[in-house]
Design an enzyme around this catalytic site. Structure first.
Site, PDB file in Angstrom:
ATOM      1  N   ALA A   1      45.823 -10.553  38.256  1.00  0.00           N
ATOM      2  CA  ALA A   1      47.275 -10.727  38.326  1.00  0.00           C
ATOM      3  C   ALA A   1      48.014  -9.884  37.299  1.00  0.00           C
ATOM      4  O   ALA A   1      49.225  -9.706  37.403  1.00  0.00           O
ATOM      5  CB  ALA A   1      47.633 -12.202  38.136  1.00  0.00           C
ATOM      6  N   LYS A   2      47.304  -9.403  36.275  1.00  0.00           N
ATOM      7  CA  LYS A   2      47.866  -8.527  35.239  1.00  0.00           C
ATOM      8  C   LYS A   2      49.166  -9.093  34.664  1.00  0.00           C
ATOM      9  O   LYS A   2      50.152  -8.382  34.504  1.00  0.00           O
ATOM     10  CB  LYS A   2      48.077  -7.113  35.790  1.00  0.00           C
ATOM     11  N   ARG A   3      49.138 -10.346  34.324  1.00  0.00           N
ATOM     12  CA  ARG A   3      50.322 -10.991  33.765  1.00  0.00           C
ATOM     13  C   ARG A   3      50.566 -10.522  32.335  1.00  0.00           C
ATOM     14  O   ARG A   3      49.624 -10.238  31.593  1.00  0.00           O
ATOM     15  CB  ARG A   3      50.163 -12.514  33.794  1.00  0.00           C
TER      16      ARG A   3
END
Length: 275
Positions: A100-102
């Protein structure tokens, strides 16, 4: 069992059983899906379910990319959650890395952390370190395992990641890796690094720099990374991801069976390299 030990224990047990580092990425880009999926009531889940059922015996980890699900709003999120639930039912021994590369302020990261680690109960999450240490701590304080973007596999990764930090005599991605190694010493078994397999010399140097960090390595397969070179450079504490070259190897109705054959082929190659 805490989430941190859950990820590490699941991965290491699976790695030793299969003698492999293969992570299968689930990237259901709608336009590229087989027609049999597009015609299903829930196309994205139909694809993910078929891949899961046909390839799980070869996976040391899953890496579903949430962007391909959330594009479809609430229905997409439901498909993502159904996929996670089905994976837990069919192959609970295979850890899930939510891609998700938050990366956001601490109070926002706290909510992301609760969704992924408490509601979904995934085993690991990809995150962006650009906003600094305090944006990462909420994930760790909940016991989650994070893979922090270090040197990514995309062509423009060097725009920022390879900027030289003069007072450090290092590139930005190296400084990030050092800080993440320091953070991992505070939160043992909870911090890893994303390092693209398209950067072999940098991958090799980062492994020497941080021999104990877990690396998540995209770039093998469709992006052109060479498995033998990656394997030699990365060491056993690494998860090598392959997505499209396995899951979208065919758009025929029997795409699941083709994915099974491709995963089996990669598994065989990794068995020969494993030591």
């Amino acid at each position: 069992m805490s989430l941190k030990s859950n990820f590490v224990n699941l991965f290491e047990t699976r790695r030793e059983k299969l003698k492999s580092l293969l992570c299968i990425g689930i990237d259901p880009e709608f336009e590229k899906l087989p027609e049999i999926c597009k015609q299903a009531d829930d196309p994205i889940f139909h694809f993910a379910e078929t891949i899961l059922k046909n390839t799980h015996k070869f996976a040391t980890a899953w890496k579903p990319n949430i962007a391909f699900f959330e594009r479809f709003g609430s229905k997409g999120y439901l498909a993502f959650e159904k996929y996670v639930s089905l994976s837990r039912e069919i192959c609970p021994e295979v850890p899930i890395i939510a891609d998700a590369k938050r990366g956001d302020l601490a109070n926002t990261s706290k909510e992301y952390a609760k969704y992924f680690f408490q509601t979904l109960k995934v085993d690991a999450l990809t995150v962006n370190p650009y906003m600094g240490r305090d944006s990462l701590l909420p994930y760790l304080d909940l016991g989650g395992f994070i893979f922090v973007l270090g040197l990514t596999s995309n062509p423009s990764s060097g725009d920022f990641q390879k900027l030289e930090i003069k007072n450090e005599s290092a590139y930005l991605f190296e400084v990030v890796s050092d800080q993440m190694a320091n953070l991992e010493s505070e939160y043992p078994g909870q911090v890893g690094l994303v390092v693209g397999g398209t950067h072999i010399s940098e991958l090799e140097n980062l492994r020497k720099r941080h021999p104990h960090l877990y690396f998540l390595i995209p770039g093998f397969g469709a992006q052109g990374g060479d498995l033998k070179e990656i394997y030699k450079a990365c060491g056993k504490n690494s998860i090598i991801n392959s997505s499209r070259s396995i899951t979208l190897a065919s758009v025929a109705n029997n795409f699941g069976e083709i994915a099974n054959e491709k995963a089996k082929e990669v598994q065989s190659q990794m068995n020969q390299l494993f030591s």
